[in-house]
Design a protein around this motif. Sequence first.
Motif, PDB file in Angstrom:
ATOM      1  N   ASN B 196       0.815  -1.208   0.000  1.00 52.37           N
ATOM      2  CA  ASN B 196       0.000   0.000   0.000  1.00 52.37           C
ATOM      3  C   ASN B 196       0.857   1.270   0.000  1.00 52.37           C
ATOM      4  O   ASN B 196       0.478   2.275  -0.599  1.00 52.37           O
ATOM      5  CB  ASN B 196      -0.951   0.005   1.200  1.00 52.37           C
ATOM      6  CG  ASN B 196      -2.072  -1.001   1.030  1.00 52.37           C
ATOM      7  OD1 ASN B 196      -2.252  -1.571  -0.049  1.00 52.37           O
ATOM      8  ND2 ASN B 196      -2.834  -1.240   2.089  1.00 52.37           N
ATOM      9  N   CYS B 199       1.950   1.701  -3.500  1.00 49.74           N
ATOM     10  CA  CYS B 199       0.773   2.031  -4.310  1.00 49.74           C
ATOM     11  C   CYS B 199       0.375   3.493  -4.071  1.00 49.74           C
ATOM     12  O   CYS B 199       0.028   4.216  -5.006  1.00 49.74           O
ATOM     13  CB  CYS B 199      -0.365   1.079  -3.946  1.00 49.74           C
ATOM     14  SG  CYS B 199      -1.681   1.079  -5.145  1.00 49.74           S
ATOM     15  N   SER B 200       0.448   3.913  -2.817  1.00 49.16           N
ATOM     16  CA  SER B 200       0.128   5.309  -2.476  1.00 49.16           C
ATOM     17  C   SER B 200       1.056   6.258  -3.226  1.00 49.16           C
ATOM     18  O   SER B 200       0.615   7.240  -3.842  1.00 49.16           O
ATOM     19  CB  SER B 200       0.275   5.495  -0.960  1.00 49.16           C
ATOM     20  OG  SER B 200       0.322   6.860  -0.630  1.00 49.16           O
ATOM     21  N   ILE B 203       0.339   6.152  -7.005  1.00 46.36           N
ATOM     22  CA  ILE B 203      -0.894   6.882  -7.342  1.00 46.36           C
ATOM     23  C   ILE B 203      -0.607   8.386  -7.357  1.00 46.36           C
ATOM     24  O   ILE B 203      -0.979   9.091  -8.305  1.00 46.36           O
ATOM     25  CB  ILE B 203      -2.017   6.542  -6.328  1.00 46.36           C
ATOM     26  CG1 ILE B 203      -2.599   5.165  -6.650  1.00 46.36           C
ATOM     27  CG2 ILE B 203      -3.113   7.601  -6.356  1.00 46.36           C
ATOM     28  CD1 ILE B 203      -3.642   4.678  -5.647  1.00 46.36           C
ATOM     29  N   LYS B 204       0.055   8.882  -6.334  1.00 42.74           N
ATOM     30  CA  LYS B 204       0.336  10.327  -6.290  1.00 42.74           C
ATOM     31  C   LYS B 204       1.239  10.732  -7.458  1.00 42.74           C
ATOM     32  O   LYS B 204       1.056  11.789  -8.061  1.00 42.74           O
ATOM     33  CB  LYS B 204       0.965  10.693  -4.941  1.00 42.74           C
ATOM     34  CG  LYS B 204      -0.050  10.667  -3.806  1.00 42.74           C
ATOM     35  CD  LYS B 204       0.513  11.172  -2.507  1.00 42.74           C
ATOM     36  CE  LYS B 204       1.293  10.123  -1.781  1.00 42.74           C
ATOM     37  NZ  LYS B 204       1.671  10.526  -0.411  1.00 42.74           N
ATOM     38  N   ARG B 305      -1.660  20.099  -4.491  1.00 42.04           N
ATOM     39  CA  ARG B 305      -1.691  19.779  -3.059  1.00 42.04           C
ATOM     40  C   ARG B 305      -2.085  18.328  -2.810  1.00 42.04           C
ATOM     41  O   ARG B 305      -1.828  17.792  -1.735  1.00 42.04           O
ATOM     42  CB  ARG B 305      -2.659  20.719  -2.335  1.00 42.04           C
ATOM     43  CG  ARG B 305      -2.071  22.117  -2.144  1.00 42.04           C
ATOM     44  CD  ARG B 305      -2.949  22.952  -1.258  1.00 42.04           C
ATOM     45  NE  ARG B 305      -2.945  22.472   0.113  1.00 42.04           N
ATOM     46  CZ  ARG B 305      -3.859  22.832   1.023  1.00 42.04           C
ATOM     47  NH1 ARG B 305      -4.828  23.647   0.692  1.00 42.04           N
ATOM     48  NH2 ARG B 305      -3.793  22.374   2.257  1.00 42.04           N
ATOM     49  N   ASP B 306      -2.734  17.717  -3.796  1.00 37.09           N
ATOM     50  CA  ASP B 306      -3.143  16.319  -3.617  1.00 37.09           C
ATOM     51  C   ASP B 306      -1.935  15.396  -3.448  1.00 37.09           C
ATOM     52  O   ASP B 306      -2.040  14.329  -2.865  1.00 37.09           O
ATOM     53  CB  ASP B 306      -3.999  15.852  -4.801  1.00 37.09           C
ATOM     54  CG  ASP B 306      -5.381  16.489  -4.773  1.00 37.09           C
ATOM     55  OD1 ASP B 306      -5.832  16.843  -3.681  1.00 37.09           O
ATOM     56  OD2 ASP B 306      -5.981  16.649  -5.842  1.00 37.09           O
ATOM     57  N   GLU B 308       0.401  15.874  -1.607  1.00 33.12           N
ATOM     58  CA  GLU B 308       0.826  15.911  -0.208  1.00 33.12           C
ATOM     59  C   GLU B 308       0.028  14.934   0.654  1.00 33.12           C
ATOM     60  O   GLU B 308       0.337  14.749   1.831  1.00 33.12           O
ATOM     61  CB  GLU B 308       0.615  17.320   0.371  1.00 33.12           C
ATOM     62  CG  GLU B 308       1.247  18.458  -0.417  1.00 33.12           C
ATOM     63  CD  GLU B 308       2.729  18.524  -0.214  1.00 33.12           C
ATOM     64  OE1 GLU B 308       3.218  17.851   0.710  1.00 33.12           O
ATOM     65  OE2 GLU B 308       3.398  19.220  -0.984  1.00 33.12           O
ATOM     66  N   ALA B 309      -1.021  14.358   0.077  1.00 37.81           N
ATOM     67  CA  ALA B 309      -1.882  13.475   0.884  1.00 37.81           C
ATOM     68  C   ALA B 309      -1.064  12.351   1.495  1.00 37.81           C
ATOM     69  O   ALA B 309      -0.136  11.832   0.884  1.00 37.81           O
ATOM     70  CB  ALA B 309      -2.995  12.906   0.011  1.00 37.81           C
ATOM     71  N   GLN B 310      -1.425  12.004   2.726  1.00 33.33           N
ATOM     72  CA  GLN B 310      -0.693  10.944   3.415  1.00 33.33           C
ATOM     73  C   GLN B 310      -1.614   9.761   3.645  1.00 33.33           C
ATOM     74  O   GLN B 310      -2.826   9.923   3.816  1.00 33.33           O
ATOM     75  CB  GLN B 310      -0.162  11.467   4.749  1.00 33.33           C
ATOM     76  CG  GLN B 310       0.889  12.554   4.546  1.00 33.33           C
ATOM     77  CD  GLN B 310       1.427  13.087   5.848  1.00 33.33           C
ATOM     78  OE1 GLN B 310       1.520  12.354   6.825  1.00 33.33           O
ATOM     79  NE2 GLN B 310       1.778  14.357   5.865  1.00 33.33           N
ATOM     80  N   GLN B 311      -0.998   8.610   3.683  1.00 30.87           N
ATOM     81  CA  GLN B 311      -1.783   7.413   3.903  1.00 30.87           C
ATOM     82  C   GLN B 311      -2.091   7.261   5.382  1.00 30.87           C
ATOM     83  O   GLN B 311      -1.195   7.382   6.224  1.00 30.87           O
ATOM     84  CB  GLN B 311      -0.973   6.217   3.421  1.00 30.87           C
ATOM     85  CG  GLN B 311      -1.779   5.307   2.550  1.00 30.87           C
ATOM     86  CD  GLN B 311      -1.167   3.955   2.485  1.00 30.87           C
ATOM     87  OE1 GLN B 311       0.044   3.817   2.546  1.00 30.87           O
ATOM     88  NE2 GLN B 311      -1.993   2.951   2.374  1.00 30.87           N
ATOM     89  N   LEU B 312      -3.343   7.010   5.697  1.00 33.21           N
ATOM     90  CA  LEU B 312      -3.729   6.802   7.090  1.00 33.21           C
ATOM     91  C   LEU B 312      -3.419   5.363   7.494  1.00 33.21           C
ATOM     92  O   LEU B 312      -3.521   4.452   6.663  1.00 33.21           O
ATOM     93  CB  LEU B 312      -5.228   7.060   7.268  1.00 33.21           C
ATOM     94  CG  LEU B 312      -5.743   8.451   6.893  1.00 33.21           C
ATOM     95  CD1 LEU B 312      -7.256   8.530   7.099  1.00 33.21           C
ATOM     96  CD2 LEU B 312      -5.047   9.529   7.708  1.00 33.21           C
ATOM     97  N   GLU B 316      -6.587   4.935  12.074  1.00 28.62           N
ATOM     98  CA  GLU B 316      -7.039   6.257  11.625  1.00 28.62           C
ATOM     99  C   GLU B 316      -8.079   6.124  10.519  1.00 28.62           C
ATOM    100  O   GLU B 316      -9.061   6.857  10.486  1.00 28.62           O
ATOM    101  CB  GLU B 316      -5.848   7.067  11.084  1.00 28.62           C
ATOM    102  CG  GLU B 316      -4.866   7.541  12.129  1.00 28.62           C
ATOM    103  CD  GLU B 316      -3.652   8.208  11.491  1.00 28.62           C
ATOM    104  OE1 GLU B 316      -3.254   9.282  11.950  1.00 28.62           O
ATOM    105  OE2 GLU B 316      -3.108   7.642  10.515  1.00 28.62           O
ATOM    106  N   PHE B 317      -7.832   5.181   9.624  1.00 30.46           N
ATOM    107  CA  PHE B 317      -8.761   4.996   8.511  1.00 30.46           C
ATOM    108  C   PHE B 317     -10.126   4.521   9.017  1.00 30.46           C
ATOM    109  O   PHE B 317     -11.166   5.029   8.597  1.00 30.46           O
ATOM    110  CB  PHE B 317      -8.191   3.980   7.508  1.00 30.46           C
ATOM    111  CG  PHE B 317      -9.035   3.817   6.274  1.00 30.46           C
ATOM    112  CD1 PHE B 317      -9.007   4.768   5.269  1.00 30.46           C
ATOM    113  CD2 PHE B 317      -9.875   2.725   6.129  1.00 30.46           C
ATOM    114  CE1 PHE B 317      -9.796   4.627   4.129  1.00 30.46           C
ATOM    115  CE2 PHE B 317     -10.668   2.583   4.999  1.00 30.46           C
ATOM    116  CZ  PHE B 317     -10.627   3.538   4.001  1.00 30.46           C
TER     117      PHE B 317
END
Lengths: 147, 385
Positions: B196, B199-200, B203-204, B305-306, B308-312, B316-317
């Motif tokens: 993951n 993959c994260s 994807i970014k 800015r997307d 910068e998204a972080q995987q939870l 948290e998820f």
Amino acid sequence: MSDNDRAPRRPWHDFAHTASVHVATALAEYERAQRAALARHPAAYTFELLAAATEPDAPLPSSIDAREGGLRMTIETQGDELWLRLELDGFAAIDEHAGRAGILISANRAIHYPLVFDGEGRALCILDNTPEVRAGTRALRIVFELV
Amino acid sequence: MTASGRVLVQKLAAHIVHLLDHGDGEVVVSPLRLRHTLIVTLAIREYSENLVAYPLMVLPSGPDAAAQRYLECVVDRRLQLARNLPRHKAHELFEAMCRRGAAPGWVDAVVGRESDAAANAGQTPTDLPAVAHRLGQIDAWITPGNPAKGTRERLGPLLLVAGGSRLGVPEELTIWQAITTGPLKLAKLHGRETHNALCSLMIKSMEVTNTHWAALARLGLWPVDWIDSISVNTAKHASAFMAAVRGLSAGLDDRLEHWQTAWSDHPVPGFKSAEVFWASSLGEAIRRGRQRPLELHDEQIADERDEEAQQLDELEFSDRLKLALEQGVIDAAEAWFLAKLQDGEAIADLVASGELEARRPGADPEEFAAELIRKLIAFAKRMED
């Protein structure tokens, strides 16, 4: 500034991104499963090569040519790879299948390779040059994605 | 199959991660085969029509040719630094790929600035010379206007540190180079967490490099013809403008007065007025091409800015999932679906067991999943942008 000096966290964006990772992974897997299921569909072309040509222990010729219905196939040895070149033969075959994506499948299941015919009806498949794959080239069929 | 735009980019990224983890034991990356597989994948109708935008190709020469052009314009696009960050997504991806190297010495590899990328005493990977050779093949030229020049003066050059060795890394790097320049013999990904994480990042990376293409396709333009002359910023503003025009013209009725009315709230940078934009080559091409634009909502085009998204993490998820359900962002069926995917369940199993049908009768699983993601992204934008 380091990578850690980033904009403040946005928890809903983080949530959406994490959900995207889960969903994208699952969708990609689902797509692969559907394409695998495509193998059960009727074949547009089937090939039966001379068994001797691809016997695992026999020396593989540098290339093998075959023609079946509206398709011509050439197999070339390129080091540790086998290159299968497919060419639609004749106007009718090109008209029907050029530009289409499909899967090349061997009877022994060693080959399950997505391919696409270009606008001129040519396709290339780059396969591992292993005994199983070589044996697989003896009986091949092509199915196309559903229109 | 109706997933579009961003969800397709995300799915393509997940496919790439799968391809980079394919095989028993050690994974051997063959750039030629990877490229070929991507072309074939992108030639499949779902991708060809909704991501590659093949129907917009001016002289259609086959979905595979369109797929090649897409790859040239997207994964072969040289990324530049943004927002004063010391690295961009291709650098991060290159580092992640290096760390997967199967030879001893790769696991702690770092891609960083000279100021914080000290060599350690570890073992130098045996395939480092091959990586050095491939790095040396990449054009190190820095595009005028790229902030990397100032960053180099301030923080030093970018380096790959592996064991006791350090190699220079180009400032401008493509996603393709990030994937194929590092070690080509990789260790398998172990467990969902490492999968993951890659993959994260993939994807970014794909989202950031796809943005320009998507913004142009949304205007009904074949991106290849415009990507070098129209900036992503202009394309995005033009998209917002055309959405306003469309709102006024209720469909395909193109009239200058609609453009003039929409202009005050949505001007397009680089053009003095609606009339100038209307008469420009871009305006003319949009009017010609807008019979068949790629249907993308705002949220389907990632913004900077997307990335910068972080995987939870799992907890948290799960917490955020409950909150999303409580606040009515998603319904019970969608929350159940996400929880199942988080647990690693396969969509095919949820379909085969009849569970999905029971919770959302008649739902196409791909449409259901794609709409869910679209909804979450739209909600996040409303709340936090």
